[in-house]
Design a protein around this motif. Structure first.
Motif, mmCIF file in Angstrom:
data_model
loop_
_atom_site.group_PDB
_atom_site.id
_atom_site.type_symbol
_atom_site.label_atom_id
_atom_site.label_comp_id
_atom_site.label_asym_id
_atom_site.label_seq_id
_atom_site.Cartn_x
_atom_site.Cartn_y
_atom_site.Cartn_z
ATOM 1 N N LYS A 1 4.184 -30.550 -23.074
ATOM 2 C CA LYS A 1 4.076 -29.386 -23.961
ATOM 3 C C LYS A 1 5.437 -28.702 -24.139
ATOM 4 C CE LYS A 1 -0.757 -28.487 -22.738
ATOM 5 N NZ LYS A 1 -1.726 -27.516 -22.189
ATOM 6 N N THR A 2 5.620 -28.100 -25.299
ATOM 7 C CA THR A 2 6.824 -27.307 -25.536
ATOM 8 C C THR A 2 6.595 -25.900 -25.003
ATOM 9 O OG1 THR A 2 6.029 -26.771 -27.772
ATOM 10 C CG2 THR A 2 7.558 -28.626 -27.538
ATOM 11 N N LEU A 3 7.585 -25.372 -24.290
ATOM 12 C CA LEU A 3 7.432 -24.079 -23.621
ATOM 13 C C LEU A 3 8.658 -23.219 -23.852
ATOM 14 C CD1 LEU A 3 6.029 -23.453 -20.063
ATOM 15 C CD2 LEU A 3 8.228 -22.443 -20.718
ATOM 16 N N LEU A 4 8.437 -22.006 -24.331
ATOM 17 C CA LEU A 4 9.488 -21.010 -24.531
ATOM 18 C C LEU A 4 9.379 -19.964 -23.430
ATOM 19 C CD1 LEU A 4 11.749 -19.697 -26.262
ATOM 20 C CD2 LEU A 4 9.930 -18.517 -27.541
ATOM 21 N N HIS A 5 10.449 -19.807 -22.667
ATOM 22 C CA HIS A 5 10.476 -18.843 -21.568
ATOM 23 C C HIS A 5 11.333 -17.653 -21.983
ATOM 24 C CE1 HIS A 5 11.408 -18.045 -17.006
ATOM 25 N NE2 HIS A 5 10.854 -17.020 -17.626
ATOM 26 N N LEU A 6 10.685 -16.508 -22.202
ATOM 27 C CA LEU A 6 11.387 -15.292 -22.594
ATOM 28 C C LEU A 6 11.879 -14.547 -21.363
ATOM 29 C CD1 LEU A 6 8.951 -13.979 -25.372
ATOM 30 C CD2 LEU A 6 11.006 -15.398 -25.657
ATOM 31 N N GLN A 7 13.092 -14.004 -21.454
ATOM 32 C CA GLN A 7 13.723 -13.253 -20.354
ATOM 33 C C GLN A 7 13.764 -14.112 -19.084
ATOM 34 O OE1 GLN A 7 10.989 -9.877 -21.596
ATOM 35 N NE2 GLN A 7 12.644 -8.688 -20.625
ATOM 36 N N CYS A 8 14.447 -15.231 -19.193
ATOM 37 C CA CYS A 8 14.386 -16.273 -18.160
ATOM 38 C C CYS A 8 15.375 -16.076 -17.029
ATOM 39 C CB CYS A 8 14.608 -17.638 -18.803
ATOM 40 S SG CYS A 8 16.307 -17.909 -19.395
ATOM 41 N N HIS A 9 16.227 -15.029 -17.096
ATOM 42 C CA HIS A 9 17.305 -14.816 -16.126
ATOM 43 C C HIS A 9 18.137 -16.096 -16.073
ATOM 44 C CE1 HIS A 9 19.564 -12.645 -13.290
ATOM 45 N NE2 HIS A 9 18.908 -12.922 -12.177
ATOM 46 N N PHE A 10 18.438 -16.650 -14.888
ATOM 47 C CA PHE A 10 19.262 -17.862 -14.901
ATOM 48 C C PHE A 10 18.438 -19.139 -14.766
ATOM 49 C CE2 PHE A 10 20.055 -15.678 -10.784
ATOM 50 C CZ PHE A 10 19.498 -16.570 -9.877
ATOM 51 N N GLY A 11 17.177 -19.053 -15.185
ATOM 52 C CA GLY A 11 16.441 -20.250 -15.550
ATOM 53 C C GLY A 11 15.742 -21.034 -14.453
ATOM 54 N N LEU A 12 15.552 -20.467 -13.274
ATOM 55 C CA LEU A 12 14.900 -21.245 -12.226
ATOM 56 C C LEU A 12 13.467 -21.601 -12.597
ATOM 57 C CD1 LEU A 12 16.167 -19.760 -8.843
ATOM 58 C CD2 LEU A 12 17.245 -21.384 -10.414
ATOM 59 N N ASP A 13 12.704 -20.625 -13.093
ATOM 60 C CA ASP A 13 11.336 -20.926 -13.514
ATOM 61 C C ASP A 13 11.324 -21.867 -14.713
ATOM 62 O OD1 ASP A 13 10.457 -19.291 -11.498
ATOM 63 O OD2 ASP A 13 9.502 -17.811 -12.798
ATOM 64 N N THR A 14 12.267 -21.676 -15.626
ATOM 65 C CA THR A 14 12.360 -22.554 -16.800
ATOM 66 C C THR A 14 12.539 -24.000 -16.360
ATOM 67 O OG1 THR A 14 13.693 -20.729 -17.709
ATOM 68 C CG2 THR A 14 13.398 -22.674 -19.098
ATOM 69 N N LEU A 15 13.490 -24.207 -15.453
ATOM 70 C CA LEU A 15 13.752 -25.557 -14.956
ATOM 71 C C LEU A 15 12.579 -26.088 -14.140
ATOM 72 C CD1 LEU A 15 17.495 -25.066 -13.939
ATOM 73 C CD2 LEU A 15 16.622 -26.268 -15.961
ATOM 74 N N SER A 16 11.877 -25.187 -13.462
ATOM 75 C CA SER A 16 10.695 -25.610 -12.700
ATOM 76 C C SER A 16 9.616 -26.146 -13.635
ATOM 77 C CB SER A 16 10.141 -24.429 -11.897
ATOM 78 O OG SER A 16 11.078 -23.977 -10.942
ATOM 79 N N TRP A 17 9.382 -25.460 -14.756
ATOM 80 C CA TRP A 17 8.405 -25.954 -15.736
ATOM 81 C C TRP A 17 8.861 -27.283 -16.329
ATOM 82 C CZ3 TRP A 17 3.924 -24.206 -15.035
ATOM 83 C CH2 TRP A 17 3.643 -22.849 -14.835
ATOM 84 N N ALA A 18 10.173 -27.404 -16.570
ATOM 85 C CA ALA A 18 10.695 -28.682 -17.079
ATOM 86 C C ALA A 18 10.464 -29.797 -16.070
ATOM 87 C CB ALA A 18 12.183 -28.546 -17.387
ATOM 88 N N ASN A 19 10.634 -29.486 -14.794
ATOM 89 C CA ASN A 19 10.426 -30.485 -13.753
ATOM 90 C C ASN A 19 8.969 -30.895 -13.645
ATOM 91 O OD1 ASN A 19 11.716 -32.054 -11.660
ATOM 92 N ND2 ASN A 19 10.655 -30.767 -10.164
ATOM 93 N N LYS A 20 8.075 -30.064 -14.210
ATOM 94 C CA LYS A 20 6.645 -30.386 -14.212
ATOM 95 C C LYS A 20 6.205 -30.985 -15.554
ATOM 96 C CE LYS A 20 5.492 -27.134 -10.578
ATOM 97 N NZ LYS A 20 5.269 -28.231 -9.604
ATOM 98 N N GLY A 21 7.189 -31.341 -16.376
ATOM 99 C CA GLY A 21 6.871 -32.113 -17.567
ATOM 100 C C GLY A 21 6.945 -31.388 -18.888
#
Length: 279
Positions: free
Chosen positions: A58-78
């Motif tokens: 799925k495509t996911l937009l992370h708003l107010q992501c700071h330096f992206g740890l959660d963003t990268l975590s979601w990417a690591n989950k596909g």
């Protein structure tokens, strides 16, 4: 009572300066544990993993992501992720981490209210979490921003600290702030960072607390239908005074478990036809 002033562009610039400095502090903190993240590649808590479900493909937009740890975590989950933050220092670090860890991600430096000028894409999921809403001066624009970037039938998910906690003073010993605000910001002096209170750093911050009804109505008016609104008597982080760990990722007020709401989550579906029908 803290000083109240009107929301202006200079307040955004001040907060950007604050978060640029906090990025450098937070990146070194045990709170974020960057070295641990580089090994585990996950910063997400059990509650958002459970409530969000699978993001594979799925495509996911992370708003107010700071330096992206959660963003990268979601990417690591596909998920195919895009992270957005107004701090250029945070986005620089997010891109560095993406490259170092070989986790594909797109990061954009932007105030989320200006994002439509920099991003032309619709997403399956819009995600935001933990300590984001008080930095936004207008939730009606926030709701419209979310719906603008969602595909019809797409999912919005937020896990956030409860508006109730904004009423408490810094020591959590008494109520010092009203629950309802009328568009004014609250000015406070930040000593150190929430991730490292011992850091020798002082900066002003401007925030806009929002009530639960304002949060819900801003989403509904933007065509989002709530699947759930959950409230929690614990915090996923030990980031408030007088908390004790009750269970993994669950910190409660000492001696007063279940006595007050510390977090909430909302999951909603974007149905654009509701906006047309309401006009």
């Amino acid at each position: 009572m803290k000083t109240c002033i009107s929301a202006k562009e200079e307040l955004l610039n001040n907060n950007r300066s604050l978060w640029n400095s906090w990025t450098k502090i937070n990146a070194k903190s045990s709170f974020y544990d960057l070295e641990g993240f580089k090994i585990n590649k996950n910063s997400l808590k059990n509650i958002e993993l459970k409530e969000m479900g699978s993001v594979e493909g799925k495509t996911l937009l992370h708003l107010q992501c700071h330096f992206g740890l959660d963003t990268l975590s979601w990417a690591n989950k596909g998920a195919k992720v895009t992270g957005v933050d107004f701090s250029d220092e945070a986005i620089k670090l997010a891109n560095d981490l993406s490259n170092q860890l070989n986790i594909p991600a797109k990061f954009i430096c932007s105030d989320i209210f200006e994002l439509s000028k920099k991003l032309d894409q619709k997403f399956d999921i819009v995600f935001t979490s933990y300590g984001v809403l008080t930095w936004l001066h207008n939730l009606n624009i926030w709701g419209k921003t979310i719906s603008h970037f969602l595909k019809p039938g797409g999912t919005f998910y937020i896990i956030e600290f409860h508006p109730f906690v904004n009423m408490l003073n810094d020591d959590w010993t008494e109520f010092s702030e009203p629950y309802f605000y009328k568009g004014n910001s609250i000015c406070s002096t930040q000593n150190g960072s929430y991730a490292d209170t011992n850091e020798q750093f002082v900066h002003l911050a401007y925030e806009w607390p929002h009530s639960m009804s304002e949060i819900v109505c801003s989403l509904r008016q933007a065509g989002l239908v709530l699947e759930h609104l959950n409230e929690f008597s614990y915090s996923s982080f030990n980031c408030f005074p007088n908390l004790e760990e009750y269970a993994p990722d669950q910190y409660v007020l000492k001696g007063k478990k279940d006595s007050m709401p510390l977090m909430f989550s909302i999951k909603a579906t974007y149905m654009p036809e509701l906006i047309k029908n309401s006009n």
